[in-house]
Design an enzyme around this catalytic site. Sequence first.
Site, PDB file in Angstrom:
ATOM      1  CG  HIS A   9      -1.750   1.150   1.202  1.00  0.00           C
ATOM      2  ND1 HIS A   9      -1.410   2.621   1.452  1.00  0.00           N
ATOM      3  CD2 HIS A   9      -3.137   1.177   0.880  1.00  0.00           C
ATOM      4  CE1 HIS A   9      -2.396   3.340   1.398  1.00  0.00           C
ATOM      5  NE2 HIS A   9      -3.693   2.561   0.975  1.00  0.00           N
ATOM      6  CB  ALA A  71      -8.111  -9.564   3.023  1.00  0.00           C
ATOM      7  CB  ALA A  72      -8.606  -9.400  -2.275  1.00  0.00           C
ATOM      8  N   GLY A  73      -8.947  -6.107  -0.642  1.00  0.00           N
ATOM      9  CA  GLY A  73     -10.008  -4.723  -0.781  1.00  0.00           C
ATOM     10  C   GLY A  73     -10.133  -4.281  -2.016  1.00  0.00           C
ATOM     11  CG  HIS A  75      -5.979  -0.307  -2.148  1.00  0.00           C
ATOM     12  ND1 HIS A  75      -6.547   0.894  -2.973  1.00  0.00           N
ATOM     13  CD2 HIS A  75      -5.999   0.134  -0.995  1.00  0.00           C
ATOM     14  CE1 HIS A  75      -6.703   2.110  -1.971  1.00  0.00           C
ATOM     15  NE2 HIS A  75      -6.314   1.532  -0.692  1.00  0.00           N
TER      16      HIS A  75
END
Lengths: 123, 123
Positions: A9, A71-73, A75
């Site tokens: 990020h 986890a897959a947010g 973004h």
Amino acid sequence: MKGILLFGHGARNPEWAQPFHRIRDAILAREPAALVEPGFLELMRPGFDEAVDCLVRQGATEITVVPIFMAAGSHIRKDLPQMAANAMDRHAGLLIALAAPVGEAEPVLAAMADYAINAAPEI
Amino acid sequence: MKGILLFGHGARNPEWAQPFHRIRDAILAREPAALVEPGFLELMRPGFDEAVDCLVRQGATEITVVPIFMAAGSHIRKDLPQMAANAMDRHAGLLIALAAPVGEAEPVLAAMADYAINAAPEI
């Protein structure tokens, strides 16, 4: 030739990037010939595009993006596929594969569980 | 009695919480009597305060907060200590200890490096 992009990020504090360098070092310790670079979504350099370009300059023709996310947010679900598509448009013949976030890998979660138990002695 | 709070950022997608539940399950598989709950900074419930209150209701008098973060950004350096201080004010006699983020733990980074290598076959 294959490359690994450690996708993070990013944060304002430069020290935030240290774990990514340690993961890179751990990969190179096991695979000295590996092409592996960190690349960040925001707030930190190198950005995703800079990391892709760097891997391509080193000879990478296939890049596996490994999201260093829990986890897959949004973004991972929205931003990353678009960035990967744009990078493949920018580099003719480049293939980019997107791995699942490290936080979905059982051994990673097991290591986190062990760490949590050890961080709370006498549990 | 000691408790573990698995502190996460939170996200809009409810599935984002799954790794936290899997870490909790892995801890309980090793330490069935452990008091362990996830607690999120934002976007997701239970929030940090809700998780603290839940652990206290279960009998926790000492809570170790384990940040499920890659590194210590401003949420860990600034927001978390303030939330912990507020929670100790709210619960007389409660002690809250803050562990380093899981992303600073060598075994966690090693597991992430292994995952990255396996995600990019023929490296």
